[in-house]
Design a protein around this motif. Structure first.
Motif, PDB file in Angstrom:
ATOM      1  N   ALA A 191       0.825  -1.215   0.000  1.00 35.99           N
ATOM      2  CA  ALA A 191       0.000   0.000   0.000  1.00 35.99           C
ATOM      3  C   ALA A 191       0.860   1.267   0.000  1.00 35.99           C
ATOM      4  CB  ALA A 191      -0.925   0.002   1.209  1.00 35.99           C
ATOM      5  N   ASP A 192       0.448   2.211  -0.820  1.00 37.73           N
ATOM      6  CA  ASP A 192       1.092   3.526  -0.873  1.00 37.73           C
ATOM      7  C   ASP A 192      -0.007   4.567  -1.113  1.00 37.73           C
ATOM      8  OD1 ASP A 192       2.469   5.838  -1.328  1.00 37.73           O
ATOM      9  OD2 ASP A 192       3.891   4.982  -2.752  1.00 37.73           O
ATOM     10  N   LEU A 193      -0.406   5.263  -0.060  1.00 34.52           N
ATOM     11  CA  LEU A 193      -1.519   6.207  -0.127  1.00 34.52           C
ATOM     12  C   LEU A 193      -1.056   7.659  -0.079  1.00 34.52           C
ATOM     13  CD1 LEU A 193      -2.690   3.431   1.010  1.00 34.52           C
ATOM     14  CD2 LEU A 193      -4.599   4.786   1.833  1.00 34.52           C
ATOM     15  N   ARG A 194       0.188   7.908  -0.389  1.00 34.77           N
ATOM     16  CA  ARG A 194       0.703   9.281  -0.308  1.00 34.77           C
ATOM     17  C   ARG A 194      -0.053  10.233  -1.237  1.00 34.77           C
ATOM     18  NH1 ARG A 194       7.022   8.016  -1.005  1.00 34.77           N
ATOM     19  NH2 ARG A 194       6.086   6.371  -2.307  1.00 34.77           N
ATOM     20  N   ASP A 195      -0.520   9.724  -2.355  1.00 35.33           N
ATOM     21  CA  ASP A 195      -1.243  10.593  -3.293  1.00 35.33           C
ATOM     22  C   ASP A 195      -2.534  11.132  -2.715  1.00 35.33           C
ATOM     23  OD1 ASP A 195      -2.272   7.798  -3.541  1.00 35.33           O
ATOM     24  OD2 ASP A 195      -3.650   8.749  -4.964  1.00 35.33           O
ATOM     25  N   LEU A 196      -3.110  10.404  -1.748  1.00 36.67           N
ATOM     26  CA  LEU A 196      -4.385  10.809  -1.159  1.00 36.67           C
ATOM     27  C   LEU A 196      -4.234  11.956  -0.160  1.00 36.67           C
ATOM     28  CD1 LEU A 196      -7.445  10.259  -0.598  1.00 36.67           C
ATOM     29  CD2 LEU A 196      -6.689   8.607   1.148  1.00 36.67           C
ATOM     30  N   LEU A 197      -3.125  12.011   0.531  1.00 32.86           N
ATOM     31  CA  LEU A 197      -2.991  12.912   1.673  1.00 32.86           C
ATOM     32  C   LEU A 197      -3.300  14.372   1.344  1.00 32.86           C
ATOM     33  CD1 LEU A 197       0.185  11.397   3.403  1.00 32.86           C
ATOM     34  CD2 LEU A 197      -2.226  10.765   3.689  1.00 32.86           C
ATOM     35  N   PRO A 198      -2.798  14.940   0.258  1.00 37.74           N
ATOM     36  CA  PRO A 198      -3.103  16.351  -0.027  1.00 37.74           C
ATOM     37  C   PRO A 198      -4.567  16.602  -0.377  1.00 37.74           C
ATOM     38  CG  PRO A 198      -1.177  15.595  -1.264  1.00 37.74           C
ATOM     39  CD  PRO A 198      -1.844  14.382  -0.722  1.00 37.74           C
ATOM     40  N   ARG A 199      -5.322  15.543  -0.653  1.00 31.08           N
ATOM     41  CA  ARG A 199      -6.721  15.694  -1.063  1.00 31.08           C
ATOM     42  C   ARG A 199      -7.695  15.527   0.097  1.00 31.08           C
ATOM     43  NH1 ARG A 199      -5.154  12.004  -5.192  1.00 31.08           N
ATOM     44  NH2 ARG A 199      -6.864  10.586  -4.668  1.00 31.08           N
ATOM     45  N   ILE A 200      -7.175  15.335   1.294  1.00 32.92           N
ATOM     46  CA  ILE A 200      -8.049  15.204   2.468  1.00 32.92           C
ATOM     47  C   ILE A 200      -8.531  16.591   2.882  1.00 32.92           C
ATOM     48  CG2 ILE A 200      -8.117  14.569   4.910  1.00 32.92           C
ATOM     49  CD1 ILE A 200      -6.079  12.371   4.254  1.00 32.92           C
ATOM     50  N   THR A 201      -9.843  16.763   2.975  1.00 35.82           N
ATOM     51  CA  THR A 201     -10.408  18.083   3.280  1.00 35.82           C
ATOM     52  C   THR A 201     -11.093  18.142   4.640  1.00 35.82           C
ATOM     53  OG1 THR A 201     -12.465  17.531   2.119  1.00 35.82           O
ATOM     54  CG2 THR A 201     -10.732  18.593   0.834  1.00 35.82           C
ATOM     55  N   VAL A 202     -11.211  17.020   5.343  1.00 30.44           N
ATOM     56  CA  VAL A 202     -11.854  17.042   6.660  1.00 30.44           C
ATOM     57  C   VAL A 202     -10.801  17.312   7.728  1.00 30.44           C
ATOM     58  CG1 VAL A 202     -13.700  15.490   5.960  1.00 30.44           C
ATOM     59  CG2 VAL A 202     -11.599  14.532   6.954  1.00 30.44           C
ATOM     60  N   PRO A 203     -11.221  17.846   8.884  1.00 31.53           N
ATOM     61  CA  PRO A 203     -10.266  18.019   9.983  1.00 31.53           C
ATOM     62  C   PRO A 203      -9.611  16.685  10.327  1.00 31.53           C
ATOM     63  CG  PRO A 203     -12.335  19.135  10.468  1.00 31.53           C
ATOM     64  CD  PRO A 203     -12.579  18.314   9.239  1.00 31.53           C
ATOM     65  N   THR A 204      -8.305  16.708  10.523  1.00 24.74           N
ATOM     66  CA  THR A 204      -7.545  15.475  10.739  1.00 24.74           C
ATOM     67  C   THR A 204      -6.635  15.623  11.947  1.00 24.74           C
ATOM     68  OG1 THR A 204      -7.565  14.983   8.360  1.00 24.74           O
ATOM     69  CG2 THR A 204      -5.920  13.850   9.701  1.00 24.74           C
ATOM     70  N   LEU A 205      -6.763  14.679  12.880  1.00 22.77           N
ATOM     71  CA  LEU A 205      -5.885  14.621  14.040  1.00 22.77           C
ATOM     72  C   LEU A 205      -4.825  13.558  13.788  1.00 22.77           C
ATOM     73  CD1 LEU A 205      -5.122  15.306  17.013  1.00 22.77           C
ATOM     74  CD2 LEU A 205      -6.685  13.450  17.698  1.00 22.77           C
ATOM     75  N   LEU A 206      -3.575  13.931  13.946  1.00 23.71           N
ATOM     76  CA  LEU A 206      -2.459  12.990  13.929  1.00 23.71           C
ATOM     77  C   LEU A 206      -2.026  12.815  15.382  1.00 23.71           C
ATOM     78  CD1 LEU A 206      -0.470  14.665  11.003  1.00 23.71           C
ATOM     79  CD2 LEU A 206      -2.166  12.815  10.835  1.00 23.71           C
ATOM     80  N   LEU A 207      -2.225  11.623  15.925  1.00 21.73           N
ATOM     81  CA  LEU A 207      -1.947  11.368  17.341  1.00 21.73           C
ATOM     82  C   LEU A 207      -0.860  10.293  17.416  1.00 21.73           C
ATOM     83  CD1 LEU A 207      -2.554  11.824  20.302  1.00 21.73           C
ATOM     84  CD2 LEU A 207      -4.523  10.285  20.094  1.00 21.73           C
ATOM     85  N   TRP A 208       0.292  10.672  17.959  1.00 18.52           N
ATOM     86  CA  TRP A 208       1.473   9.804  17.892  1.00 18.52           C
ATOM     87  C   TRP A 208       2.137   9.657  19.246  1.00 18.52           C
ATOM     88  CZ3 TRP A 208       0.268   9.853  12.876  1.00 18.52           C
ATOM     89  CH2 TRP A 208       0.930   8.964  12.018  1.00 18.52           C
ATOM     90  N   GLY A 209       2.695   8.494  19.493  1.00 18.15           N
ATOM     91  CA  GLY A 209       3.600   8.308  20.618  1.00 18.15           C
ATOM     92  C   GLY A 209       4.975   8.839  20.261  1.00 18.15           C
ATOM     93  N   GLU A 210       5.549   9.640  21.134  1.00 22.31           N
ATOM     94  CA  GLU A 210       6.846  10.269  20.853  1.00 22.31           C
ATOM     95  C   GLU A 210       7.926   9.238  20.526  1.00 22.31           C
ATOM     96  OE1 GLU A 210      10.040  13.165  23.228  1.00 22.31           O
ATOM     97  OE2 GLU A 210       8.690  11.833  24.338  1.00 22.31           O
TER      98      GLU A 210
END
Length: 263
Positions: A191-210
């Motif tokens: 899977a490679d979904l990098r092309d999709l990322l710039p087309r996301i228009t909804v609010p997006t939370l990126l929640l990560w462990g440091e």
């Protein structure tokens, strides 16, 4: 337990609470039980939905030909079955890749995205050598005799995991089905979904462990933040890959505040 059928595959899910729908999508070698700490805490404000992905938990097995779009189609069927309209959709690790594919094909079902310690697919987020190493390690694990099959993923926690978490993960790991895991692994590696990322228009939370070693902040979360137009990054200090288990209180608080502000 609730269930919905898609092309003969039964997808089981739990539904607890009331309010705007919050859909939780687990990672590999786990199932809906991964979210016990979130379901118990967040059901006062949301209709919390936790599925067993096809091939896991109480859901049906998947054929070897199953694709990422098939997983997303099954998740869309669950959201439609809940019947409360567009949902806050949260995916952890491999589950986040499914959630991204859901958005590609069914954006009308997504109110917000919550991407947790995840990937744009392994091919889309990791160096080729790392992908090969992970695939080879998984294949070795899948090749052992049935009595020795015990799928585990290294680097899930930054520190010593809680004893209760170890027991829960052991139970879920023991229930992992070998063929379903092989199908999932093949899909994830390619899977490679990098092309999709710039087309996301909804609010997006990126929640990560440091200290996430499986999906490092610098390597994965920061490119997500740069690519997704309406993304916010929250990093939980001192926490590893399974941030919902290792730090449930700040994890739940962050999810609650993000979703409440956008419900």
């Amino acid at each position: 337990m609730h269930a919905v059928r898609v092309d003969g595959i039964e997808i089981a899910y739990d539904r607890v609470g009331s309010g705007p729908p919050l859909v939780l999508v687990h990672g590999a070698t786990t199932d809906a039980r991964l979210w016990r700490g979130q379901v118990a805490d967040l059901a006062d404000a949301f209709t919390v939905v936790a599925w067993d992905e096809p091939g896991a938990g109480r859901s049906s097995d998947v054929p070897p030909s199953f694709t990422l779009a098939d997983y997303a189609r099954c998740l869309a069927a669950v959201i439609k079955d809940v019947g409360l309209g567009p949902a806050h959709v949260l995916g952890l690790s491999w589950g986040g890749t499914i959630v991204l594919e859901l958005y590609r094909h069914h954006s009308d079902l997504v109110r917000t995205l919550l991407l947790v310690d995840t990937y744009a697919g392994w091919k889309g987020s990791l160096p080729a050598a790392e992908v090969r190493a992970r695939v080879e390690g998984a294949e070795r694990m899948l090749a052992v005799p049935a009595e020795d099959f015990a799928p585990t993923m290294p680097g899930l926690f930054a520190g010593a995991p809680p004893a209760e978490a170890v027991r829960l993960l052991s139970v879920m790991s023991a229930d992992t089905r070998r063929q379903s895991m092989r199908t999932e692994l093949t899909v994830m590696a390619e899977a490679d979904l990098r092309d999709l990322l710039p087309r996301i228009t909804v609010p997006t939370l990126l929640l990560w462990g440091e200290l996430d070693k499986r999906s490092p902040v610098e390597q994965v979360a920061h490119p997500f933040l740069a690519a997704i137009p309406h993304a916010t990054l929250v990093v939980l200090p001192g926490i590893g890959h399974l941030s919902n288990i290792e730090a449930p209180e700040p994890f739940n608080r962050t999810v609650r505040e993000f979703c409440r502000a956008r419900s």
